[in-house]
Design an enzyme around this catalytic site. Structure first.
Site, PDB file in Angstrom:
ATOM      1  N   ASP A   1      -6.897  -7.983   6.408  1.00  3.17           N
ATOM      2  CA  ASP A   1      -7.934  -7.902   8.137  1.00  3.17           C
ATOM      3  C   ASP A   1      -8.178  -6.161   7.924  1.00  3.17           C
ATOM      4  OD1 ASP A   1      -5.227  -6.861   9.065  1.00  3.17           O
ATOM      5  OD2 ASP A   1      -7.036  -6.452  10.739  1.00  3.17           O
TER       6      ASP A   1
ATOM      7  N   ARG B   1      -9.544 -12.021   7.754  1.00  2.00           N
ATOM      8  CA  ARG B   1      -8.146 -12.698   7.197  1.00  2.00           C
ATOM      9  C   ARG B   1      -8.894 -13.887   5.919  1.00  2.00           C
ATOM     10  NH1 ARG B   1      -3.559 -10.106   9.089  1.00  2.00           N
ATOM     11  NH2 ARG B   1      -3.397  -9.695  11.185  1.00  2.00           N
TER      12      ARG B   1
ATOM     13  N   LYS C   1      -1.459  -1.910  -4.226  1.00  6.05           N
ATOM     14  CA  LYS C   1      -2.243  -0.595  -4.636  1.00  6.05           C
ATOM     15  C   LYS C   1      -1.363   0.807  -5.145  1.00  6.05           C
ATOM     16  CE  LYS C   1      -5.157  -0.286  -1.412  1.00  6.05           C
ATOM     17  NZ  LYS C   1      -5.903   0.530   0.086  1.00  6.05           N
TER      18      LYS C   1
ATOM     19  N   ASP D   1       1.231  -1.712   0.066  1.00  7.03           N
ATOM     20  CA  ASP D   1       0.305   0.499  -0.075  1.00  7.03           C
ATOM     21  C   ASP D   1       1.028   0.930  -0.191  1.00  7.03           C
ATOM     22  OD1 ASP D   1      -1.862   2.183   0.147  1.00  7.03           O
ATOM     23  OD2 ASP D   1      -2.730   0.903   2.301  1.00  7.03           O
TER      24      ASP D   1
ATOM     25  N   VAL E   1     -10.089  -2.723   1.247  1.00  7.95           N
ATOM     26  CA  VAL E   1     -10.358  -4.481   1.007  1.00  7.95           C
ATOM     27  C   VAL E   1     -10.034  -5.122   2.098  1.00  7.95           C
ATOM     28  CG1 VAL E   1      -9.973  -3.898  -1.577  1.00  7.95           C
ATOM     29  CG2 VAL E   1      -8.099  -4.822   0.115  1.00  7.95           C
TER      30      VAL E   1
END
Ligand code: PRP
Length: 180
Positions: free
Chosen positions: A159, A165, A131, A103, A153
């Site tokens: 999670d 998860r 991402k 991320d 997401v």
């Protein structure tokens, strides 16, 4: 039961199977005779790493580090904590870092620097999700399953407050779940 909290599926189980097959095959070619050290960053890596290594037809070694940055929320905090370190040396090893998602890139940036300092011979990243719109540091993963938009997401390792998860796919959580 878990499905009712999901707004829509972003990466289905079938797509994940295709991704892990394709990536496993590529890694098997790229790391043939290199006996790579596949490192999983807990806990998000677990489902993906499990499926990925079962699609790698070469000798490899597995190791884990427990690293976290979100601390329960929906945004990465930038405060990286290593709560469990590796129990083996990475010196002169070809390392494949496996992640569920890249991320901001902060987690991997810190870990890559650390493993370089510890003498790894090579370090590459294999991630299920990328991402790029979330990136705040320069980090380009070498092996990417699929690119996703800037949405929060869950599933397949990812999670929300430690839950979801175990979903067999990646999905977008209904906003009412985290706006409660
Ligand atoms: C998530 C994910 C990555 C990291 C990615 O882990 O598994 O390790 O965040 O975010 P970044 O690119 O912004 O650093 P998290 O900190 O939530 O810990 P977890 O794996 O235990 O869920």
């Amino acid at each position: 039961m878990l499905e009712k909290d999901i707004e829509r599926i972003l990466v289905s189980s079938d797509e994940i199977n295709e991704i892990t097959k394709r990536m496993g095959k590529q890694l098997s070619e790229d790391y043939k005779d290199k006996f790579p050290l596949v490192i999983g960053l807990l806990k998000g890596c677990v489902p993906f790493m499990g499926t990925l290594v079962s699609n790698m037809d070469i000798h490899l070694e597995m190791a884990f580090m427990d690293v976290s940055s979100y601390h329960g929320g929906i945004e990465s905090s930038g405060d990286i904590k290593i709560s469990m370190d590796l129990n083996i040396s990475v010196k002169d090893r070809h390392v494949i870092l496996t992640e569920d998602i890249v991320d901001t890139g902060r987690t991997l940036k810190v870990i890559i620097e650390l493993l370089k300092y510890r003498g790894a011979k090579s370090i590459k990243v294999a991630t299920l999700l990328d991402k790029p719109a979330g990136r705040v540091v320069e980090l380009v993963p070498e092996y990417v399953g699929t690119i996703i938009p800037k949405e929060f997401v869950v599933g397949y390792g990812l999670d929300y407050e430690e839950k979801y998860r175990n979903l067999p796919y990646v999905g977008v959580l209904k906003p009412e779940i985290y706006n409660k």
